[in-house]
Design a protein around this motif. Structure first.
Motif, short mmCIF file in Angstrom:
data_model
loop_
_atom_site.label_atom_id
_atom_site.label_comp_id
_atom_site.label_asym_id
_atom_site.label_seq_id
_atom_site.Cartn_x
_atom_site.Cartn_y
_atom_site.Cartn_z
N LYS A 276 0.84 -1.19 0.00
CA LYS A 276 0.00 0.00 0.00
C LYS A 276 0.88 1.24 0.00
N LYS A 277 0.96 1.91 -1.14
CA LYS A 277 1.82 3.09 -1.28
C LYS A 277 1.16 4.31 -0.65
N PRO A 278 1.98 5.28 -0.19
CA PRO A 278 1.41 6.51 0.38
C PRO A 278 0.69 7.33 -0.69
N THR A 279 -0.36 8.01 -0.28
CA THR A 279 -1.12 8.86 -1.20
C THR A 279 -0.41 10.20 -1.38
N LYS A 280 -0.91 10.98 -2.32
CA LYS A 280 -0.33 12.31 -2.54
C LYS A 280 -0.49 13.19 -1.30
N LYS A 281 -1.63 13.06 -0.61
CA LYS A 281 -1.84 13.84 0.61
C LYS A 281 -0.83 13.45 1.69
N GLU A 282 -0.55 12.16 1.80
CA GLU A 282 0.41 11.70 2.80
C GLU A 282 1.81 12.18 2.48
#
Length: 310
Positions: A276-282
């Motif tokens: 599960k890759k980090p989102t742009k917000k993260e």
């Protein structure tokens, strides 16, 4: 920057890296054993034993076992016993509220309550009760990291159980408050390593007692669980020991925003290599956290006000 402050920031950096990887090992244990009260107690026992051994080795290596035993005896006092019991009880309450809260809200909202509490309560208590000045750097860093944490929240189903969310906020924050009280108090006490060792023993004993009286299922430990407990226990106890040492030099109102922002950065970097890759917000939140930490370290200490009860 003085050498002792530089060393303290180095210890904080090491501890934030350890906290980030600790969450990774804790997640492996959860996936292989579960996350109920039984799992919490088993993890506390296994992690506590391994953490005790790790700190003991670090402590004994330079001075010898006899010197460590003598130092612990000289520092043993009712204050140490009380603070250890309070710290362990606080940890159990945090674990209980965490389990309840995670059944009602999503992980990102849980993290919001947990991380804000872990940063805000030591920050506020340091300024209100330990004569730590509120500076421009602390204020800017606190605001930036609070915004970064809020950015990571995802929409999820809201259910009743606000008491558990408040519990997560308070008990995670009280962990730092208790550590600061211990280091600042003028009573007879052990050094940071001795206190960490004693507190670990108390934690294991309490977990064993609780495990004796709760209803248990037939789940078995496998090698993944044992490895995860060893990794999580070692990193958790050594990281908290480093935080205690740094508290003798750096104020709590500096340390805990640094730890909160730093742990966010490390956790996100680790997640880059996970499924599960980090989102742009993260990723944006991590960049904000990094900026906040840099400002905390490099903005001149312009004092806004200080409270001195004496």
């Amino acid at each position: 920057m003085a050498l002792n402050e530089l060393l303290s920031y180095g210890m904080l950096t090491a501890s934030t890296i350890m906290f980030g990887f600790m969450f990774f090992f804790s997640d492996i244990f959860r996936k292989n054993y579960g996350s109920g009260l039984q799992a919490t107690m088993v993890s506390s026992i296994g992690g506590g034993i391994v953490g005790f051994i790790a700190i003991l080795i670090i402590k004994v290596a330079p001075v010898g076992l006899a010197a460590v035993i003598s130092e612990i005896k000289n520092g043993f006092s009712p204050f140490v016993v009380i603070m250890s019991l309070v710290s362990v009880l606080n940890g159990i309450l945090f674990s209980f509220c965490s389990l309840k809260a995670l059944g009602k809200i999503n992980l990102s909202l849980y993290s919001l309550f947990s991380m804000l509490g872990g940063m805000a309560l030591p920050f506020i208590s340091g300024i209100l009760f330990h004569s730590e000045p509120l500076t421009l750097a602390k204020t800017v860093c606190f605001i930036i990291i609070t915004l970064a944490i809020c950015m990571t929240v995802e929409k999820g189903e809201k259910k009743s159980g606000i008491i558990y969310y408040i519990g997560v906020f308070i008990f995670n924050g009280m962990s730092g408050v208790i550590s600061k009280i211990y280091t600042a108090a003028p009573y007879v006490k052990m050094d940071s390593a001795g206190y960490s060792l004693f507190k670990t023993v108390v934690s294991v004993l309490v977990a064993v007692i609780v495990l004796m009286f709760i209803k248990k299922d037939n789940r078995k430990l496998n090698w993944k669980c044992i490895g995860a407990m060893a990794g999580s226990g070692t990193l958790n106890h050594v990281a908290n020991w480093l935080v205690l040492i740094a508290l003798y030099t750096l104020p709590a109102s500096v340390q805990y925003p640094f730890i909160t922002g730093g742990t966010m950065i490390v956790s996100t970097v680790i997640s880059l290599f996970m499924a599960k890759k980090p989102t742009k917000k993260e990723i944006a939140a991590v960049i904000l956290s990094f900026v906040g930490i840099l400002l905390l370290i490099f903005i001149p200490d312009i004092e806004l006000f200080a409270i001195n009860w004496g």
